[in-house]
Motif scaffolding. Structure first.
Motif, PDB file in Angstrom:
ATOM      1  N   PHE A 343       0.876  -1.183   0.000  1.00 15.98           N
ATOM      2  CA  PHE A 343       0.000   0.000   0.000  1.00 15.98           C
ATOM      3  C   PHE A 343       0.903   1.220   0.000  1.00 15.98           C
ATOM      4  O   PHE A 343       2.117   1.098  -0.221  1.00 15.98           O
ATOM      5  CB  PHE A 343      -0.933  -0.048   1.227  1.00 15.98           C
ATOM      6  N   GLU A 504      -4.329   0.313  -1.959  1.00 15.78           N
ATOM      7  CA  GLU A 504      -3.924  -1.061  -1.677  1.00 15.78           C
ATOM      8  C   GLU A 504      -3.607  -1.781  -2.991  1.00 15.78           C
ATOM      9  O   GLU A 504      -4.272  -1.563  -3.993  1.00 15.78           O
ATOM     10  CB  GLU A 504      -5.008  -1.801  -0.889  1.00 15.78           C
ATOM     11  N   THR A 542       4.778  -1.185  -5.330  1.00 22.76           N
ATOM     12  CA  THR A 542       3.840  -0.051  -5.360  1.00 22.76           C
ATOM     13  C   THR A 542       4.435   1.256  -5.869  1.00 22.76           C
ATOM     14  O   THR A 542       3.705   2.142  -6.259  1.00 22.76           O
ATOM     15  CB  THR A 542       3.293   0.251  -3.944  1.00 22.76           C
TER      16      THR A 542
END
Ligand SMILES: Cc1cc2nc3c(=O)[nH]c(=O)nc-3n(C[C@H](O)[C@H](O)[C@H](O)COP(=O)(O)OP(=O)(O)OC[C@H]3O[C@@H](n4cnc5c(N)ncnc54)[C@H](O)[C@@H]3O)c2cc1C
Ligand code: SF4
Length: 571
Positions: A343, A504, A542
């Motif tokens: 995340f 997320e 991410t």
């Protein structure tokens, strides 16, 4: 297969099924239908039609029963949603109610959801940045997660493709770690934001404060007018749904475009429980849904299935799709499904005041939100005691301040003549978190939701790397702000639980090796070649950019591949 007659099976059979109608699902529907495929889009929530279903869009503040605030009892009833800044009276109807959609928090996790046609694309802050090779090469270079099976060159044309259609405002900044795109004119920085941008460029080589790039029609092109959208009017009431279609949402753009082809069947009120896998055919044949109005369980069939239910819900659908061949979830030969969830770390903030530029009176109405400082830590080589880095938002503003002193006439006069405050500056951190095997989502078979689906158990937390990164952000912002001449500089760590970043990702990651990943470089399941995942679940890592633009580009690219494979008879 359910007990259907041949005609009913035909009516329930499509070329493609898309699960979820939000940011990424909208793109899948657009691409499939434009390529001539009969497509079924399944959405668990209600329909939200562009313009028609934006009840608050033109309301004045005094027309809201609670002047925009959420009443205390509603706040108490929705502790998770209430922590999200978007949960106000004008957009409450686009947010889920906590009690209706329970999940198990093994560790605190604020799961922010929008269950309706358009998903969270109605609510997003519209920040859009491309990834670069520094992002795609991250896991391999720094030795975490698995290597991405693609590089920037694979996705660059698809970024261009989606940017042209969606409409992205930005400047060509020429930064190698934040590639330029197909931009409409950028929104200008205000005078103090520009001052800080100049200061940083002069004093911090490799750091840049640019105008934030965002999915707004600053100057629409023909393709945007063809979608029925118009120039953004800088109202900055976007979360209500925009009556001009000034920002990109699935509702204003991709879904109506797909519907115009006559090839899209949009079915709201349809919770996908599972994907049906046929052991004999070694393929997924369709999906099982429950109609939330009639409670009827139904099946739909297609040659190819795209899962776009938003990262965590995509994990849920796949984990719940069990068969003899896949007892632990569809395509889960590797055992990584539901693991390596990551995340963004939005915990830290910095702020201060500036007493220069007082002749400027703007209080700002910039839909882009001001400036953006791309990641500058560990970009080209490892240089700190933590892995990866953070981007930061930066904005400067002046507020109207009401003087409540005085009595009688003098009080009235003061109230009627609010004064503009001095400049306030603020920044928030957008850090990368490292995908870890221990950050997981799984099924709690003992707890089912209203639709008979096991609830998700979420077990996700920050780690030492995140703590070090927060400290570094606070130190760096304090230094830059102080040197820039800002006064009363302060920093904070909200200590908020993961989830509030609403970025997320992972759980069904891409990778070259089927032993350690779920999807190949085309977002196609290694083990089930007619199922594709193109939302955040597919992310191997991410980085720091806001993710949605990348999901859109991934989706368009994957549909193109899937259709070409279908034509070759491989799917
Ligand atoms: C307040 C806020 C600000 C944000 N700001 C930004 C930003 O500035 N930039 C950025 O890049 N991103 C931002 N985001 C995140 C962005 O909204 C998401 O990344 C994006 O919407 C994800 O797209 P998606 O298609 O994966 O999911 P969604 O858009 O959430 O769509 C998923 C859809 O699937 C449906 N669904 C779920 N489960 C099922 C099921 N079992 N059956 C049928 N349908 C199902 C859901 O109801 C939903 O409509 C923000 C989000 C919020 C809420
Ligand atoms: S800022 Fe632009 S996109 Fe947002 S509501 Fe206003 S006109 Fe629409």
């Amino acid at each position: 297969m359910a007990n259907l007659n041949t005609e009913a099976i035909k009516q329930h059979t499509f070329d493609a099924i898309v699960i979820g109608s939000g940011m990424s699902g909208g793109w899948a529907a657009k691409e499939f239908t434009e390529k001539g495929l009969n497509t079924l889009m399944l959405e668990r929530g209600r329909d939200v039609k562009h313009l028609v279903d934006y009840p608050t869009t033109n309301m004045y503040p005094y027309e809201f029963a609670h002047r925009g605030q959420i009443p205390y009892d509603v706040q108490q009833a929705n502790p998770v949603m209430n922590r999200c800044y978007i949960f106000h009276e004008d957009a409450e109807h686009f947010c889920v109610k906590d009690a209706q959609h329970p999940y198990v928090q093994e560790k605190p996790f604020d799961w922010i959801r929008g269950y309706q046609v358009g998903g969270k694309s109605l609510l997003w802050a519209r920040q859009t940045q491309r990834w670069s090779d520094y992002d795609f090469e991250g896991p391999a270079r720094d030795g975490f997660a698995v290597d991405w099976p693609i590089r920037y060159k694979d996705i660059a044309p698809w970024y261009s493709y989606v940017e042209k259609f969606a409409g992205i405002a930005g400047n060509r900044d020429g930064l190698d770690n934040l590639p330029d795109g197909e931009f409409l004119p950028g929104f200008p920085l205000n005078v103090v934001e520009q001052y800080f941008s100049n200061f940083v460029a002069k004093n911090y080589p490799g750091r840049h404060v640019i105008s934030a790039r965002c999915a707004h029609l600053s100057k629409p092109n023909q393709i945007h007018l063809d979608q029925g959208r118009a120039k953004c009017q800088n109202r900055v009431l976007c979360q209500r749904g925009c009556p001009f279609g000034g920002y990109f949402s699935a509702n204003s753009s991709t879904i109506p475009w797909a519907l115009k082809t006559g090839k899209l069947t949009l079915r709201p009120f349809s919770v996908v429980q599972e994907i049906i896998y046929d052991d004999a055919k070694n393929k997924a044949t369709g999906v099982r849904i429950i109609d939330t109005n009639t409670k009827q369980v139904m099946e739909f069939y297609a040659k190819v299935i795209f899962v776009n239910a938003a990262a965590i819900n995509t994990n849920l659908v796949l984990l719940n799709s069990k068969s003899k061949r896949f007892p632990n979830g569809l395509g889960n030969d590797s055992g990584v499904l539901g693991k390596y969830v990551a995340f963004h770390n939005y915990r830290a903030r910095a702020w201060g005041e500036y007493d220069g530029e007082m002749e400027w009176t703007t209080d700002g109405r910039n839909p882009a939100g001001g400036g953006y400082l791309p990641r500058f830590r560990n970009v080209k080589k490892q240089e700190t005691n933590f892995l990866r880095g953070y981007a930061a938002g930066f904005s400067a503003y002046r507020q109207m301040q009401t003087d409540e002193n005085g009595v009688g006439e003098s009080l009235k006069r003061n109230l009627m003549n609010p004064k503009l405050s001095g400049w306030k500056v603020g920044s928030h951190m957008m850090g990368e978190t490292i995908p870890k095997e221990t950050n997981t989502v799984s099924l709690d078979e003992s707890k089912k939701d209203e639709w008979g689906v096991p609830q998700l158990k979420i077990n996700i937390s920050y780690d030492d790397n995140d703590e070090k990164m927060i400290k570094d952000y606070q130190e760096q912002m304090t230094e830059m702000f102080t040197k820039a001449g800002f006064k009363n500089v302060n920093v904070m760590d909200s200590k908020q639980a993961p989830g509030l970043d609403i970025h997320e990702m992972g759980g069904c990651r891409m990778g070259n090796d089927p032993k350690t990943s779920m999807l190949n470089k085309w977002h196609q399941m290694h083990a089930v070649n007619n199922v594709f995942v193109t939302d955040g679940a597919s992310m191997t890592s991410t980085s720091t950019q806001n993710p949605s633009l990348t999901y859109m580009a991934f989706t368009a690219r994957a549909v193109d591949y899937a259709v070409s494979e279908m034509k070759k008879g491989n799917i």
